[in-house]
Scaffold this motif. Structure first.
Motif, PDB file in Angstrom:
ATOM      1  N   LEU A 189     -41.804  71.328 -17.501  1.00 31.70           N
ATOM      2  CA  LEU A 189     -41.894  72.784 -17.632  1.00 31.70           C
ATOM      3  C   LEU A 189     -40.554  73.439 -17.330  1.00 31.70           C
ATOM      4  O   LEU A 189     -40.099  74.341 -18.056  1.00 31.70           O
ATOM      5  CB  LEU A 189     -42.952  73.332 -16.675  1.00 31.70           C
ATOM      6  CG  LEU A 189     -44.417  73.200 -17.067  1.00 31.70           C
ATOM      7  CD1 LEU A 189     -45.303  73.586 -15.881  1.00 31.70           C
ATOM      8  CD2 LEU A 189     -44.726  74.084 -18.265  1.00 31.70           C
ATOM      9  N   LEU A 190     -39.917  73.000 -16.258  1.00 36.54           N
ATOM     10  CA  LEU A 190     -38.638  73.587 -15.857  1.00 36.54           C
ATOM     11  C   LEU A 190     -37.538  73.285 -16.863  1.00 36.54           C
ATOM     12  O   LEU A 190     -36.734  74.162 -17.203  1.00 36.54           O
ATOM     13  CB  LEU A 190     -38.249  73.083 -14.470  1.00 36.54           C
ATOM     14  CG  LEU A 190     -39.146  73.558 -13.323  1.00 36.54           C
ATOM     15  CD1 LEU A 190     -38.860  72.763 -12.054  1.00 36.54           C
ATOM     16  CD2 LEU A 190     -38.963  75.048 -13.068  1.00 36.54           C
ATOM     17  N   GLN A 191     -37.511  72.060 -17.339  1.00 38.50           N
ATOM     18  CA  GLN A 191     -36.460  71.674 -18.283  1.00 38.50           C
ATOM     19  C   GLN A 191     -36.589  72.424 -19.610  1.00 38.50           C
ATOM     20  O   GLN A 191     -35.587  72.667 -20.285  1.00 38.50           O
ATOM     21  CB  GLN A 191     -36.500  70.166 -18.519  1.00 38.50           C
ATOM     22  CG  GLN A 191     -36.011  69.361 -17.321  1.00 38.50           C
ATOM     23  CD  GLN A 191     -36.107  67.868 -17.520  1.00 38.50           C
ATOM     24  OE1 GLN A 191     -36.945  67.391 -18.299  1.00 38.50           O
ATOM     25  NE2 GLN A 191     -35.294  67.109 -16.812  1.00 38.50           N
ATOM     26  N   ARG A 192     -37.808  72.777 -19.978  1.00 40.07           N
ATOM     27  CA  ARG A 192     -38.011  73.511 -21.233  1.00 40.07           C
ATOM     28  C   ARG A 192     -37.876  75.017 -21.057  1.00 40.07           C
ATOM     29  O   ARG A 192     -37.910  75.759 -22.033  1.00 40.07           O
ATOM     30  CB  ARG A 192     -39.392  73.178 -21.810  1.00 40.07           C
ATOM     31  CG  ARG A 192     -39.499  71.762 -22.344  1.00 40.07           C
ATOM     32  CD  ARG A 192     -40.783  71.513 -23.120  1.00 40.07           C
ATOM     33  NE  ARG A 192     -41.952  71.434 -22.258  1.00 40.07           N
ATOM     34  CZ  ARG A 192     -42.892  72.369 -22.183  1.00 40.07           C
ATOM     35  NH1 ARG A 192     -42.793  73.488 -22.897  1.00 40.07           N
ATOM     36  NH2 ARG A 192     -43.941  72.216 -21.386  1.00 40.07           N
ATOM     37  N   SER A 193     -37.728  75.463 -19.805  1.00 38.59           N
ATOM     38  CA  SER A 193     -37.586  76.897 -19.529  1.00 38.59           C
ATOM     39  C   SER A 193     -36.115  77.309 -19.579  1.00 38.59           C
ATOM     40  O   SER A 193     -35.218  76.461 -19.710  1.00 38.59           O
ATOM     41  CB  SER A 193     -38.155  77.220 -18.144  1.00 38.59           C
ATOM     42  OG  SER A 193     -37.264  76.804 -17.121  1.00 38.59           O
TER      43      SER A 193
END
Length: 205
Positions: A137-141
């Protein structure tokens, strides 16, 4: 004393009613930053200069957006929000990422049991999967995130203890209090100096 050229942070803190949360509040206030604490009960903390309480949580993206609104950075202490429940922690991170994505706030320090990223064999499959989903989730944000391993919590430590770290304490509390104070100082340094973007950090103190 802050001068006119010193950047003042306005930090939203989820999970403040914990030993690390108390250490962070004390450290941020000591450096003359502003702290917005997200709580269930607005009377849980005594008034202090620079400390603001806001009712809310991380049940959904709307709550997360409202909690983070008006700040320049967010710190989220997952163990304080959902102890030993990786699924509930994942839900909170999902709400936080979605909520912050609706704002201009991009800096996030996320504290949790991220040792699974280095030593997966010592954790349950559920824990591994939930942490993996959080990282994805963080990497795609578009957030500027930092993952921080949670230090061991200490019961009975409040913000007043961290204003006087060398005072008289109950037996056995001095060392853990000073350790948590050092972790909090390292986290505030990370914000002030804009360090460790997209990194997993373990403060070994």
């Amino acid at each position: 004393m802050k001068n006119a050229e010193t950047y003042i942070l306005k930090v939203t803190l989820f999970g403040a009613l914990s030993s690390l949360g108390s250490a962070l509040m004390a450290e941020l206030l000591k450096r003359q930053h502003e702290v917005i604490v997200i709580v269930d009960d607005l009377n849980q903390l005594a008034p202090r200069p620079g400390l603001h309480c806001k009712h809310g949580g991380l049940k959904d993206a709307d709550q997360a957006e409202q909690g983070a609104a008006g700040s320049s950075a967010v710190i989220c202490l997952l163990p304080a929000l959902a102890p030993d429940d990786p699924r509930e922690q994942l839900h909170a991170v999902h709400a936080l990422v979605d909520g912050m994505s609706r704002t201009t706030i991009r800096r996030l320090l996320l504290v949790g049991d991220f040792s699974v990223l280095e030593h997966p064999d010592g954790h349950s499959e559920q824990h591994r999967q939930c942490i993996g989903h959080m990282v994805d989730l963080l990497q795609r944000s578009t957030l500027q995130w930092t993952l921080i391993n949670a230090p061991q919590a200490v019961a009975g430590l409040g913000i007043e203890h961290f204003h006087h770290t060398h005072g008289t304490l109950e037996p056995g509390l001095a060392e853990p209090l000073q350790r948590l104070a050092r972790v909090a100082a390292g986290m505030v340094d990370t914000l002030e100096l804009k360090l460790h973007h997209s990194e997993h950090v373990n403060f070994v103190l």
